[in-house]
Design a protein around this motif. Sequence first.
Motif: not given
Length: 329
Positions: A293-313
């Motif tokens: 889905i290229r038109g999304m404001l934020l990619g799904s991988v980036a969103l997952h990392c921002v939500v679940a990251g164990p350190c600053p993202v």
Amino acid sequence: MCPPPDPGSLRGGPAGTRTGADVTGTGQDGSRRTVVGIDGSPGARAALVWALADAARRGARLDVVTTFPVEVYWGDPQLLDERRIEAVRADMLQRATAQVEEVRAETGHADVQVGVTVAAGSPAAQLLAAAEDADLLVVGSRGRGAVRSSVLGSVALHCVTHARVPVVVVHPRADAALDPPRVVVGLDGSAESARALERAAAEAALLGGEVVAVAAYSPGSYWSDVYDVVIPPAERLEADARTGAEAMVEAAALPEGVPVRVETGQGPAGDVLVRAAQGAELLVVGGHGQGAIRGMLLGSVALHCVVAGPCPVVVVPPETRGERGAHGR
């Protein structure tokens, strides 16, 4: 670089009024600028601590922004009580300045030039406006939003999806950072991940650490056994992912002396990156990658990392002027 907004300027009437104060420091020339949002929450305090340390590393000015809501009455704007607004603004400025001084004393970063701005209006909108000409925007993963149980606050989500500069989402650490420092970055062959790799290397240079470039691969899981014939075996997928990541590292313009190690992991890219970032100083991702889905404001991988990251993202947007600050150009 354009100078930061005048703290005393009026923008759009009472809902956009800003006021501020300088918390003086020495040692910075003011050419680089980081914006951090605070609201009195533990998450925002953690973001301030991280932003101060980062500003000290890169020799940047730190602009601290806090906001308060103003009810704008549709029928009659004159119903706004200007005296009450001024009292709230003064109280917010005093609280924010006191917290900045407290954190500066605790962390020992007295040489960082800091300014405090109080703005009336939406926190996300005011932070984005303040960061328009900045090199970096820093936010806590959660603040004082209405949904206190949410994994990612609405302000952080709005900033990472709309900012034109790199955004750092500071998560509470569950474990101690490893030594030497590690900066993890996700690679998928896209131009966005190539920019993320350059950003990660610049951050590693500032930290005196290494880059761990991670490429994920997944054979997939399908209902039909016919796909077992079509899809290459996992060993081939892993080899292709490693070869592609190594080629990206070889082609990138990276600072001299920064070691880069390539790793691969099997599974969804977001899960692989979050696992690899355990004990890391930073996890760096491109705002968009090779997703469907290229038109999304934020990619799904980036969103997952921002939500679940164990350190600053760090989320690097498709085009960023903040790379100049990271590289010192």
